[in-house]
Design a protein around this motif. Structure first.
Motif, PDB file in Angstrom:
ATOM      1  N   SER A 195       0.611  -1.149   0.262  1.00  0.00           N
ATOM      2  CA  SER A 195       0.487   0.183  -0.498  1.00  0.00           C
ATOM      3  C   SER A 195       0.822   1.044  -0.089  1.00  0.00           C
ATOM      4  O   SER A 195       0.408   2.016  -0.388  1.00  0.00           O
ATOM      5  CB  SER A 195      -0.753   0.186   0.896  1.00  0.00           C
ATOM      6  N   THR A 198       0.598   3.347  -3.237  1.00  0.00           N
ATOM      7  CA  THR A 198       0.108   4.451  -3.545  1.00  0.00           C
ATOM      8  C   THR A 198      -0.466   5.272  -2.404  1.00  0.00           C
ATOM      9  O   THR A 198      -1.671   6.112  -2.637  1.00  0.00           O
ATOM     10  CB  THR A 198      -1.585   3.422  -3.779  1.00  0.00           C
ATOM     11  N   SER A 216      -1.808  -4.662  -1.145  1.00  0.00           N
ATOM     12  CA  SER A 216      -3.352  -4.268  -0.857  1.00  0.00           C
ATOM     13  C   SER A 216      -3.762  -4.159  -1.814  1.00  0.00           C
ATOM     14  O   SER A 216      -5.158  -3.320  -1.796  1.00  0.00           O
ATOM     15  CB  SER A 216      -2.681  -3.131  -1.302  1.00  0.00           C
ATOM     16  N   PRO A 299      -6.424   0.986  -3.312  1.00  0.00           N
ATOM     17  CA  PRO A 299      -5.433   0.535  -3.719  1.00  0.00           C
ATOM     18  C   PRO A 299      -5.916  -0.747  -5.479  1.00  0.00           C
ATOM     19  O   PRO A 299      -5.219  -0.061  -6.750  1.00  0.00           O
ATOM     20  CB  PRO A 299      -4.697  -0.052  -3.121  1.00  0.00           C
ATOM     21  N   PHE A 308       0.639   5.126  -9.355  1.00  0.00           N
ATOM     22  CA  PHE A 308       1.559   4.126  -8.179  1.00  0.00           C
ATOM     23  C   PHE A 308       2.984   4.766  -8.158  1.00  0.00           C
ATOM     24  O   PHE A 308       3.305   4.918  -9.494  1.00  0.00           O
ATOM     25  CB  PHE A 308       1.596   3.136  -8.067  1.00  0.00           C
TER      26      PHE A 308
END
Length: 526
Positions: A195, A198, A216, A299, A308
């Motif tokens: 995660s 992002t 994620s 995400p 991302f």
């Protein structure tokens, strides 16, 4: 013997240790990376750590975060004052100035239990890296969300970012290179490190990602449901009927910690056995002035849109992830879930009574069981279905998404069955590895290490070398390597099979990936 290091908050006293192989290293444990989140700071975002005078003892771990013991289910352990990390380094600037790769590990445990110092550094430190392990807030303390500035959600994830910031500001004092930090995690910890890619909050703090048995974009990591309803339920378990967010906060912030953990645990345990995600999970946060958001979008939406940070990624799975979560009767036979709504991805938002539920159930039964009655003879197919639903579909889908964005990604499948594996697969009479098996070969534990035979040691060595070389230069290699670990690409789809024989092949589970892509894709088009 002891050693001292000066960090931004003051002087630390650590100890000199030896790995199980006899290599000297320095251990600094229980280092505070944020202000203790106690009193009025309960549920709040982490705050900057305080300085200390004199020399602080860092020869033993800090408190683990408040949690129900996962084995007894009755004992509450740990403390609210738990934001500590541990640094293990093979050298210090006083010996010689070095610029070592940093491996920053986030533990798993469904965001309910776990602690950093459980994970011993011996295997990694053989390869001249620095290992950092951390504690972060769990369960109701780390993941309550009331959609107000005091409790915006994701406190536990923000703790991990605060630990990363501490590493950026201080790791050079331990001979670490703050420009070469690899974040890695397993299970829920894999979701956390994935995660970061992002989350604007983590920008610039890491340079490579290793996500083991999770990520994620998985349902078990993040579901679009109402966190306020869950907070109301926790308050109900404390005999309070409160629906207003502000009143919920004013009540929950002052509840004695033992009572709060029990109330959360009753809600957690009181759900059907086939629900395996945690009761409280990460959320997309509302925006508040002066409050830093960890997530401003899911995400699973950001990744396919290529929103991302592109860094080298390593990811993978155990061959039978879902085996750990099966229900069994007194004789050890698998109890099969008859309600297939549990196996339909939550992000599709399909109600149980919707006609699409029956359609998907029909497809699942045809694909995994060829429409046969599910019994003990089909238990491996059932495990595959459970594994794919909760773990292996999102794990296999992620490299597909990353490779389309030309992000370098390496994928593995761990199916080795040795003396360090948990008992899960052996009890089922099936060859392979379940959730939590590969990590047994990555972190030293005396009781496990004593059982390791020659082949187990080869796996231990290979994993440590491959992970550390990836941390060093982005390419996983190991000694006596007979097969090159090729990146996963849109056309090649190469996966490293980790077993007694290690080989790099085209993803052997593409049929299962395509099945779930078909199911979810078809529904998304409707």
């Amino acid at each position: 013997m002891f050693a001292q290091v000066e960090v931004s908050q003051g002087i630390l006293k650590g100890k000199v240790c030896e790995t199980v192989f006899g290599k000297k290293y320095y251990s600094f444990e229980g280092i505070p990376y944020a202000k203790p989140p106690v009193g009025n700071l309960r549920f709040r975002d982490p705050q900057e750590p305080e300085n200390w005078k004199g020399v602080r003892d860092a020869t033993k771990p800090g408190n683990k975060c408040c949690q129900l013991n996962p084995y007894t289910q009755t004992t509450i352990e740990g403390s609210e004052d738990c934001l500590y990390l541990n640094v293990y380094t093979p050298s210090l600037p006083g010996d010689e100035i070095e610029n070592l790769p940093v491996m920053f590990f986030v533990h798993g445990g469904r965001f309910i239990f776990g602690y950093g110092d459980y994970y011993k550094p011996d295997y990694f430190l053989e390869h001249d890296v620095i290992l950092v392990t951390i504690n972060y807030r769990l369960n109701v303390l780390g993941f309550l969300c009331l959609n107000i500035p005091e409790v915006p959600g994701n406190a536990g994830l923000k703790d991990t970012v605060f630990a990363l910031r501490w590493v950026r500001n201080n790791i050079e004092h331990f001979n670490g290179d703050y420009n070469n930090v690899t974040v890695f995690g397993e299970s829920a910890g894999a979701g956390a490190v994935a995660s970061y890619m992002t989350s604007k909050m983590a920008n610039g703090l890491y340079h490579k990602v290793i996500a083991q048995s999770g990520n994620s974009i998985a349902d078990i990591y993040m579901i679009d449901d109402d966190p306020i309803e869950k907070a109301i339920k926790i308050a109900e378990n404390l005999d309070q009927e409160i629906e207003d967010e502000r009143s919920l906060y004013e009540f929950l912030v002052q509840v004695p910690i033992q009572d709060l953990i029990v109330a959360f645990s009753v809600a957690e345990i009181g759900r059907p056995a086939s629900v395996i995600n945690a009761y409280l999970l990460p959320v997309v946060e509302k925006e508040f002035p002066g409050v830093e958001r960890f997530f401003d979008e899911f995400p699973r939406i950001d990744f396919p849109l290529q929103r991302f940070t592109k860094v080298p990624v390593m990811t993978g799975m155990n061959s039978h992830e879902g085996a750990l979560f099966l229900q069994k009767d007194e004789d050890g036979h698998v109890e099969f879930e008859n309600d297939y709504h549990y196996f339909i991805p939550k992000f599709l938002h399909i109600p149980k009574e919707d006609e699409r539920t029956a359609e998907i159930e029909k497809k699942i039964k045809k694909f995994y069981f060829n429409n046969l009655e599910v019994d003990q003879s089909l238990k491996e197919q059932y495990i595959n279905m459970v594994s794919d639903t909760f773990f292996q579909f999102p794990i296999m889908l992620w490299p597909e998404i990353l490779s389309k964005a030309d992000c370098e990604v390496y994928m593995y499948k761990f199916q080795y069955s040795g003396n360090l594996n948990t008992r899960i697969m052996k009890a089922l009479g099936i060859s392979g590895a379940s959730h939590g098996d590969m990590i047994q070969y990555q972190f030293y534990r005396e009781t496990k290490h004593e059982k390791a035979d020659h082949t187990d040691m080869k796996i231990i060595k290979m994993l440590a070398e491959a992970w550390c070389s990836f941390a060093r230069n982005g390419h996983p290699t190991w000694e006596d390597q007979e097969t090159e670990w090729l990146p996963y690409t849109r056309t090649g789809k190469q996966v490293l099979i980790i077993d007694k024989n290690i080989e790099c092949v085209r993803n052997p589970d593409l049929d299962r990936l395509r099945f779930w892509k078909g199911v979810t894709g078809e529904v998304c088009k409707l």
